[in-house]
Design a protein around this motif. Sequence first.
Motif, short mmCIF file in Angstrom:
data_model
loop_
_atom_site.label_atom_id
_atom_site.label_comp_id
_atom_site.label_asym_id
_atom_site.label_seq_id
_atom_site.Cartn_x
_atom_site.Cartn_y
_atom_site.Cartn_z
N GLY A 48 0.82 -1.21 0.00
CA GLY A 48 0.00 0.00 0.00
C GLY A 48 0.85 1.26 0.00
O GLY A 48 0.59 2.20 -0.75
N SER A 49 1.88 1.29 0.83
CA SER A 49 2.77 2.44 0.88
C SER A 49 3.56 2.57 -0.42
O SER A 49 3.80 3.67 -0.91
N ALA A 50 3.97 1.44 -0.99
CA ALA A 50 4.69 1.46 -2.26
C ALA A 50 3.82 2.07 -3.35
O ALA A 50 4.28 2.88 -4.14
N LYS A 51 2.56 1.71 -3.38
CA LYS A 51 1.63 2.28 -4.37
C LYS A 51 1.51 3.78 -4.20
O LYS A 51 1.45 4.52 -5.18
N LEU A 63 4.86 5.45 -5.40
CA LEU A 63 4.99 5.36 -6.86
C LEU A 63 3.81 6.00 -7.59
O LEU A 63 3.80 6.05 -8.81
N GLU A 64 2.83 6.47 -6.83
CA GLU A 64 1.63 7.11 -7.39
C GLU A 64 0.94 6.23 -8.43
O GLU A 64 0.60 6.67 -9.51
N ASP A 65 0.77 4.97 -8.07
CA ASP A 65 0.11 4.00 -8.95
C ASP A 65 -0.77 3.09 -8.11
O ASP A 65 -0.32 2.05 -7.63
N PRO A 66 -2.05 3.44 -7.91
CA PRO A 66 -2.92 2.66 -7.03
C PRO A 66 -3.29 1.28 -7.54
O PRO A 66 -3.76 0.44 -6.79
N ALA A 106 12.03 4.54 -0.20
CA ALA A 106 11.22 5.65 0.31
C ALA A 106 12.05 6.90 0.53
O ALA A 106 11.49 7.97 0.77
N GLY A 107 13.36 6.80 0.50
CA GLY A 107 14.21 7.96 0.69
C GLY A 107 15.68 7.58 0.64
O GLY A 107 16.05 6.43 0.79
#
Length: 87
Positions: free
Chosen positions: A62-65, A68-71, A80-81
């Motif tokens: 969920g956080s990866a989506k 990456l702005e891809d639901p 993440a940083g």
Amino acid sequence: MKLAKVVGNVVSTIKTPSHHNKKLMVVIPVDAEGNECGEAMIAFDRFQAGVGDYVLVLEEGGSAKDILEDPTGSFDAVIAGIVDRLH
């Protein structure tokens, strides 16, 4: 979230549609001193990390989506940083 070191790039010419135009990196988890402490994994990179960089890796879809702005994509691990320094 895990601390990891980028050790390589992944090049794939055939992949699922949600992975097109996304950069893949090989990362190895490290401890607070920078010593390797886990198995290598592949993580998506949106922050232009390079080989040798220390990064923060999320292993939660969920956080990866979100990052990456891809639901609708199928993602397991994402950078993440980028860590500026360990001390």
